[in-house]
Design a protein around this motif. Structure first.
Motif, PDB file in Angstrom:
ATOM      1  N   ARG A 217       0.833  -1.204   0.000  1.00 12.61           N
ATOM      2  CA  ARG A 217       0.000   0.000   0.000  1.00 12.61           C
ATOM      3  C   ARG A 217       0.872   1.261   0.000  1.00 12.61           C
ATOM      4  O   ARG A 217       0.529   2.268  -0.612  1.00 12.61           O
ATOM      5  CB  ARG A 217      -0.908  -0.001   1.227  1.00 12.61           C
ATOM      6  CG  ARG A 217      -2.015  -1.044   1.207  1.00 12.61           C
ATOM      7  CD  ARG A 217      -2.772  -1.069   2.526  1.00 12.61           C
ATOM      8  NE  ARG A 217      -3.764  -2.109   2.565  1.00 12.61           N
ATOM      9  CZ  ARG A 217      -5.036  -1.957   2.178  1.00 12.61           C
ATOM     10  NH1 ARG A 217      -5.438  -0.784   1.715  1.00 12.61           N
ATOM     11  NH2 ARG A 217      -5.879  -2.967   2.256  1.00 12.61           N
ATOM     12  N   GLY A 218       1.992   1.180   0.692  1.00 14.49           N
ATOM     13  CA  GLY A 218       2.896   2.315   0.753  1.00 14.49           C
ATOM     14  C   GLY A 218       3.446   2.692  -0.612  1.00 14.49           C
ATOM     15  O   GLY A 218       3.673   3.883  -0.891  1.00 14.49           O
ATOM     16  N   PHE A 219       3.684   1.712  -1.481  1.00 13.63           N
ATOM     17  CA  PHE A 219       4.153   2.013  -2.828  1.00 13.63           C
ATOM     18  C   PHE A 219       3.163   2.929  -3.560  1.00 13.63           C
ATOM     19  O   PHE A 219       3.563   3.814  -4.323  1.00 13.63           O
ATOM     20  CB  PHE A 219       4.331   0.722  -3.638  1.00 13.63           C
ATOM     21  CG  PHE A 219       5.440  -0.174  -3.158  1.00 13.63           C
ATOM     22  CD1 PHE A 219       6.513   0.320  -2.429  1.00 13.63           C
ATOM     23  CD2 PHE A 219       5.421  -1.528  -3.456  1.00 13.63           C
ATOM     24  CE1 PHE A 219       7.548  -0.516  -2.002  1.00 13.63           C
ATOM     25  CE2 PHE A 219       6.444  -2.368  -3.044  1.00 13.63           C
ATOM     26  CZ  PHE A 219       7.510  -1.861  -2.310  1.00 13.63           C
ATOM     27  N   LYS A 220       1.879   2.719  -3.321  1.00  9.76           N
ATOM     28  CA  LYS A 220       0.863   3.573  -3.946  1.00  9.76           C
ATOM     29  C   LYS A 220       0.775   4.926  -3.257  1.00  9.76           C
ATOM     30  O   LYS A 220       0.601   5.964  -3.894  1.00  9.76           O
ATOM     31  CB  LYS A 220      -0.494   2.862  -3.908  1.00  9.76           C
ATOM     32  CG  LYS A 220      -0.541   1.588  -4.742  1.00  9.76           C
ATOM     33  CD  LYS A 220      -1.916   0.934  -4.682  1.00  9.76           C
ATOM     34  CE  LYS A 220      -1.947  -0.335  -5.535  1.00  9.76           C
ATOM     35  NZ  LYS A 220      -3.285  -1.001  -5.500  1.00  9.76           N
ATOM     36  N   THR A 221       0.919   4.915  -1.928  1.00 15.42           N
ATOM     37  CA  THR A 221       0.825   6.167  -1.163  1.00 15.42           C
ATOM     38  C   THR A 221       1.894   7.157  -1.584  1.00 15.42           C
ATOM     39  O   THR A 221       1.612   8.347  -1.788  1.00 15.42           O
ATOM     40  CB  THR A 221       0.948   5.874   0.342  1.00 15.42           C
ATOM     41  OG1 THR A 221      -0.148   5.056   0.750  1.00 15.42           O
ATOM     42  CG2 THR A 221       0.938   7.166   1.150  1.00 15.42           C
ATOM     43  N   ILE A 222       3.137   6.704  -1.711  1.00 11.79           N
ATOM     44  CA  ILE A 222       4.210   7.648  -2.025  1.00 11.79           C
ATOM     45  C   ILE A 222       4.029   8.258  -3.413  1.00 11.79           C
ATOM     46  O   ILE A 222       4.377   9.433  -3.633  1.00 11.79           O
ATOM     47  CB  ILE A 222       5.602   7.008  -1.880  1.00 11.79           C
ATOM     48  CG1 ILE A 222       5.762   5.783  -2.776  1.00 11.79           C
ATOM     49  CG2 ILE A 222       5.862   6.643  -0.418  1.00 11.79           C
ATOM     50  CD1 ILE A 222       7.148   5.127  -2.702  1.00 11.79           C
ATOM     51  N   GLN A 223       3.447   7.504  -4.324  1.00 14.73           N
ATOM     52  CA  GLN A 223       3.196   8.071  -5.647  1.00 14.73           C
ATOM     53  C   GLN A 223       2.049   9.076  -5.603  1.00 14.73           C
ATOM     54  O   GLN A 223       2.081  10.100  -6.295  1.00 14.73           O
ATOM     55  CB  GLN A 223       2.893   6.958  -6.643  1.00 14.73           C
ATOM     56  CG  GLN A 223       4.089   6.057  -6.895  1.00 14.73           C
ATOM     57  CD  GLN A 223       3.796   4.948  -7.893  1.00 14.73           C
ATOM     58  OE1 GLN A 223       3.746   5.168  -9.104  1.00 14.73           O
ATOM     59  NE2 GLN A 223       3.591   3.738  -7.389  1.00 14.73           N
ATOM     60  N   ALA A 224       1.066   8.820  -4.763  1.00 11.81           N
ATOM     61  CA  ALA A 224      -0.060   9.749  -4.629  1.00 11.81           C
ATOM     62  C   ALA A 224       0.360  11.048  -3.951  1.00 11.81           C
ATOM     63  O   ALA A 224      -0.209  12.113  -4.223  1.00 11.81           O
ATOM     64  CB  ALA A 224      -1.187   9.090  -3.846  1.00 11.81           C
ATOM     65  N   LEU A 225       1.365  10.992  -3.068  1.00 12.02           N
ATOM     66  CA  LEU A 225       1.806  12.182  -2.354  1.00 12.02           C
ATOM     67  C   LEU A 225       2.623  13.122  -3.228  1.00 12.02           C
ATOM     68  O   LEU A 225       2.680  14.329  -2.974  1.00 12.02           O
ATOM     69  CB  LEU A 225       2.645  11.783  -1.140  1.00 12.02           C
ATOM     70  CG  LEU A 225       1.897  11.140   0.022  1.00 12.02           C
ATOM     71  CD1 LEU A 225       2.881  10.610   1.060  1.00 12.02           C
ATOM     72  CD2 LEU A 225       0.941  12.131   0.674  1.00 12.02           C
TER      73      LEU A 225
END
Length: 265
Positions: A217-225
């Motif tokens: 999930r973190g892989f997606k979060t950092i791209q969204a940020l």
């Protein structure tokens, strides 16, 4: 909001590694795979925020991972000494991110409450989980707590205007990333939420993991940020120094103006 200048400062590397050390699932596990060690400096006029502290010569010798340049000394080309630093964001308490806390005696640290609980709790009874931690570093964080110099965050939080932290977990239970407003847009210092570009771009987990679901999930979060994937900065990838311009000596690159070329260009 006023944008921040952001610098990545390399202080060590570890080049006797293979891809099995970087990717949980990979078809080329025996291929060499180098690692760089960074800390990061955020600067807005006279305001300085340090992200992580690196580890020092003593820790490097203990772990057989030599320091190329003492992290405190590595900041000198930016006109900074350890005593100048009053705010440190600790992304997590692993030795290579919190191992230099003692060298910044005037700093208040920003930390996820979940990370302090993890590093001082029953999970540390397991050698596999406590291996990336060093007790003295954790004790230094606890001493800062008792002296009133720890600011805890639970999930997301603002450190300064234009600088926020966001818990991802995964690699460590309280791992947090840093989002910072720059001239190029919103930049995400991913730290160990993604050691390499390949981790998040191809959803390849890093082998040191406490919660695999959180890591993915973190892989997606950092791209969204970040404003774009080119403004996600992994925590250990030597490619960072190829993509971003050198700032003064070759161990420092400037991140806030964006990369010289995009990922995969």
């Amino acid at each position: 909001m006023t944008p921040w200048e952001v610098f990545a400062v390399k202080y060590a590397d570890r080049n006797a590694r293979t891809r099995k050390d970087s990717f949980l699932f990979d078809d080329n596990h025996d291929q060499p795979h180098d690692m760089d060690y960074f800390l990061w400096v955020l600067r807005q006029r006279d305001e300085i925020v340090l992200v992580d502290t690196g580890y020092d010569m003593e820790e490097g010798e203990r772990r057989g991972r030599p320091v190329r340049l003492n992290p405190a000394e590595a900041l000198a080309p930016l006109g900074l000494s350890p005593d100048d630093i009053t705010t440190v964001i600790v992304t997590h308490l692993h030795y290579d991110h919190a191992g230099g806390l003692k060298h910044f005696p005037n700093a208040t640290i920003h930390l996820q409450a979940a990370e302090m609980a993890y590093a001082t709790g029953p999970c540390m009874c397991h050698g596999t989980l406590n291996a990336p931690f060093t007790a003295d570093h954790v004790c230094e964080a606890v001493q800062r707590l008792y002296s009133g110099r720890v600011v805890f965050h639970e999930g997301g939080g603002e450190v300064r205007e234009g600088v926020t932290v966001h818990r991802t977990g995964g690699h460590s239970k309280g791992l947090q990333v840093v989002r910072v407003l720059t001239e190029a847009g919103w930049l995400c210092l991913a730290s160990d939420a993604s050691h390499y570009y390949e981790n998040f771009l191809e959803a390849k987990p890093f082998p040191i993991v406490v919660d695999l679901d959180d890591m993915l999930r973190g892989f997606k979060t950092i791209q969204a940020l970040a404003s774009s994937k080119d403004l996600v900065v992994p925590g250990h990838d030597p490619l960072v120094r190829q993509l971003f311009p050198v700032h003064g000596p070759d161990h420092i690159v400037r991140l806030d103006r964006g990369p010289l070329k995009g990922i995969g260009s």
